[in-house]
Design a protein around this motif. Structure first.
Motif, PDB file in Angstrom:
ATOM      1  N   LYS A 167       0.430  -0.987  -0.246  1.00 42.57           N
ATOM      2  CA  LYS A 167       0.083  -0.387  -0.153  1.00 42.57           C
ATOM      3  C   LYS A 167       1.137   1.390  -0.254  1.00 42.57           C
ATOM      4  CE  LYS A 167      -3.759   2.334   1.952  1.00 42.57           C
ATOM      5  NZ  LYS A 167      -5.092   1.709   3.269  1.00 42.57           N
ATOM      6  N   SER A 168       0.901   2.521  -0.586  1.00 42.72           N
ATOM      7  CA  SER A 168       1.708   3.266  -0.879  1.00 42.72           C
ATOM      8  C   SER A 168       0.593   4.678  -1.160  1.00 42.72           C
ATOM      9  CB  SER A 168       1.985   3.555  -2.410  1.00 42.72           C
ATOM     10  OG  SER A 168       2.951   2.189  -2.728  1.00 42.72           O
ATOM     11  N   THR A 169       1.334   5.835  -0.582  1.00 37.30           N
ATOM     12  CA  THR A 169       0.851   7.401  -1.008  1.00 37.30           C
ATOM     13  C   THR A 169       0.700   7.539  -2.173  1.00 37.30           C
ATOM     14  OG1 THR A 169       1.324   7.299   1.429  1.00 37.30           O
ATOM     15  CG2 THR A 169       0.851   9.527  -0.064  1.00 37.30           C
ATOM     16  N   PRO A 170      -0.597   7.844  -2.629  1.00 34.84           N
ATOM     17  CA  PRO A 170      -0.217   7.641  -4.288  1.00 34.84           C
ATOM     18  C   PRO A 170       0.704   9.475  -4.156  1.00 34.84           C
ATOM     19  CG  PRO A 170      -2.742   8.045  -3.413  1.00 34.84           C
ATOM     20  CD  PRO A 170      -1.819   7.377  -1.954  1.00 34.84           C
ATOM     21  N   GLN A 171       0.906   9.414  -5.352  1.00 38.24           N
ATOM     22  CA  GLN A 171       2.688  10.942  -6.011  1.00 38.24           C
ATOM     23  C   GLN A 171       0.961  11.918  -6.093  1.00 38.24           C
ATOM     24  OE1 GLN A 171       5.478  10.109  -6.030  1.00 38.24           O
ATOM     25  NE2 GLN A 171       4.934  12.240  -6.109  1.00 38.24           N
ATOM     26  N   HIS A 172      -0.096  11.929  -6.394  1.00 41.96           N
ATOM     27  CA  HIS A 172      -0.626  13.109  -7.116  1.00 41.96           C
ATOM     28  C   HIS A 172      -0.611  13.465  -5.564  1.00 41.96           C
ATOM     29  CE1 HIS A 172      -4.747  11.574  -5.931  1.00 41.96           C
ATOM     30  NE2 HIS A 172      -4.412  10.434  -7.092  1.00 41.96           N
ATOM     31  N   PHE A 173      -0.937  12.804  -4.163  1.00 41.03           N
ATOM     32  CA  PHE A 173      -0.958  13.235  -3.102  1.00 41.03           C
ATOM     33  C   PHE A 173      -0.316  13.845  -2.445  1.00 41.03           C
ATOM     34  CE2 PHE A 173      -1.713  12.434   1.711  1.00 41.03           C
ATOM     35  CZ  PHE A 173      -2.135  13.858   2.151  1.00 41.03           C
ATOM     36  N   ILE A 174       1.190  13.641  -2.573  1.00 34.87           N
ATOM     37  CA  ILE A 174       1.862  13.850  -1.892  1.00 34.87           C
ATOM     38  C   ILE A 174       2.626  15.172  -2.855  1.00 34.87           C
ATOM     39  CG2 ILE A 174       4.953  13.876  -2.110  1.00 34.87           C
ATOM     40  CD1 ILE A 174       4.459  10.273  -2.167  1.00 34.87           C
ATOM     41  N   ASN A 175       2.823  15.510  -4.069  1.00 33.37           N
ATOM     42  CA  ASN A 175       2.669  16.654  -4.369  1.00 33.37           C
ATOM     43  C   ASN A 175       1.833  17.777  -4.379  1.00 33.37           C
ATOM     44  OD1 ASN A 175       4.599  15.263  -6.446  1.00 33.37           O
ATOM     45  ND2 ASN A 175       2.851  14.982  -7.745  1.00 33.37           N
ATOM     46  N   ARG A 176       0.544  17.201  -4.016  1.00 32.16           N
ATOM     47  CA  ARG A 176      -0.163  18.624  -3.139  1.00 32.16           C
ATOM     48  C   ARG A 176      -0.047  18.575  -1.658  1.00 32.16           C
ATOM     49  NH1 ARG A 176      -4.747  15.704  -5.541  1.00 32.16           N
ATOM     50  NH2 ARG A 176      -5.593  15.013  -3.354  1.00 32.16           N
ATOM     51  N   MET A 177       0.339  17.819  -0.579  1.00 39.49           N
ATOM     52  CA  MET A 177       1.048  17.824   0.228  1.00 39.49           C
ATOM     53  C   MET A 177       2.387  19.121   0.897  1.00 39.49           C
ATOM     54  SD  MET A 177       1.537  15.471   2.796  1.00 39.49           S
ATOM     55  CE  MET A 177       0.339  14.135   2.764  1.00 39.49           C
ATOM     56  N   LEU A 178       2.893  19.026  -0.700  1.00 40.39           N
ATOM     57  CA  LEU A 178       4.787  19.214  -0.466  1.00 40.39           C
ATOM     58  C   LEU A 178       4.333  21.242  -1.342  1.00 40.39           C
ATOM     59  CD1 LEU A 178       6.865  17.206  -2.593  1.00 40.39           C
ATOM     60  CD2 LEU A 178       6.883  17.704  -0.042  1.00 40.39           C
TER      61      LEU A 178
END
Length: 261
Positions: A63-74
């Motif tokens: 189970k991974s954190t979606p990349q688009h979610f990481i981008n928005r968080m940054l």
């Protein structure tokens, strides 16, 4: 966004906590928030005791954190005025999706800085005393992922024809297919191959064999991810702690067992 807000895309190195750069340590010491990958050695978080730690792991088959979610968080954290470190195993620009994060920050006009790290494809080889390039054995090295985003085939014939050391990331789950594809593309079945698990860490393990026998040997030794696959004549230079087994005999035994089943 305050003038102090900034995002640092930081390479944590291959696993040994001593292999992180001084510049990366300075960024961690100033960070208010650290978004950290699963492959990062937890010992490195001692450099940022003041920071809020946010795990955003990305592991194949897990189970991974979606990349688009990481981008928005940054972007969101920087817009809140935070100094943010995105701490990634190895180097952020070598199969680390650092380019995607950079483009997201650039599109949002968020200040950022790239801090490179030592990639595991070089460090894991060095830990086994295998130079990825060596005069007389090859004229280059090719870093390649073990699977493509769309699931399509890699250019195996071109890779074999390149006569370079092949360093394959994220390929352990596909090792049988990789072995078969390389041989079908013209590589000698006896080409030396090495798989290194947890490269540079205290629990590092490795297996050395031919490319044909490697799927059997890696399975027999229960090699797990994260692991780097190295294919090429330079593997013959690897340090050995015990006498090398007869790979052809091992392979034939495996084939006999498979046929009997």
């Amino acid at each position: 966004m305050t003038s102090a807000a900034k995002v640092y895309l930081v390479g944590a190195g291959p696993g040994d906590p001593d292999l992180i750069t001084l510049k990366a340590i300075k960024a961690l010491q100033q960070a208010e928030v650290v978004l950290v990958d699963d492959l990062v050695n937890p010992a490195l978080l001692a450099h940022c005791p003041q920071a809020r730690i946010v795990p955003v792991g990305k592991r194949g088959g897990c189970k991974s954190t979606p990349q688009h979610f990481i981008n928005r968080m940054l972007v969101a954290l920087a817009e809140q005025g935070q100094q943010v470190v995105r701490l990634k195993g190895g180097d952020p620009f070598v199969f680390g999706r650092g380019g995607e994060e950079m483009l997201a920050l650039r599109a949002a006009n968020v200040p950022y800085e790239i801090i490179p790290g030592m990639t595991s494809g070089i460090a894991a080889c060095a830990s086994m005393e295998v130079p990825v390039t060596h005069r007389g054995l090859n004229h280059g090295v090719t870093f390649v992922t073990g699977h493509t985003q769309d699931g399509g085939p890699l250019p195996w014939q071109a890779l074999v024809a390149s006569n370079t050391t092949l360093v394959i990331y994220m390929g352990l789950q596909h090792l049988p297919e990789i072995s078969r594809a390389l041989i079908e593309a013209g590589m000698s079945a006896d080409m030396p191959c090495m798989v290194v698990e947890n490269g540079t860490r205290d629990d590092q393990r490795s297996v050395i064999s031919s490319i044909q026998a490697m799927p059997y040997e890696a399975h027999r030794e229960e090699i797990k991810s994260p692991a780097i696959i190295v294919v090429g004549e330079v593997v013959t230079l690897a340090k050995r702690t015990e006498q090398a087994p007869d790979w052809q005999h091992s392979l034939q035994s495996w084939l006999n067992q498979a046929h009997a089943a």
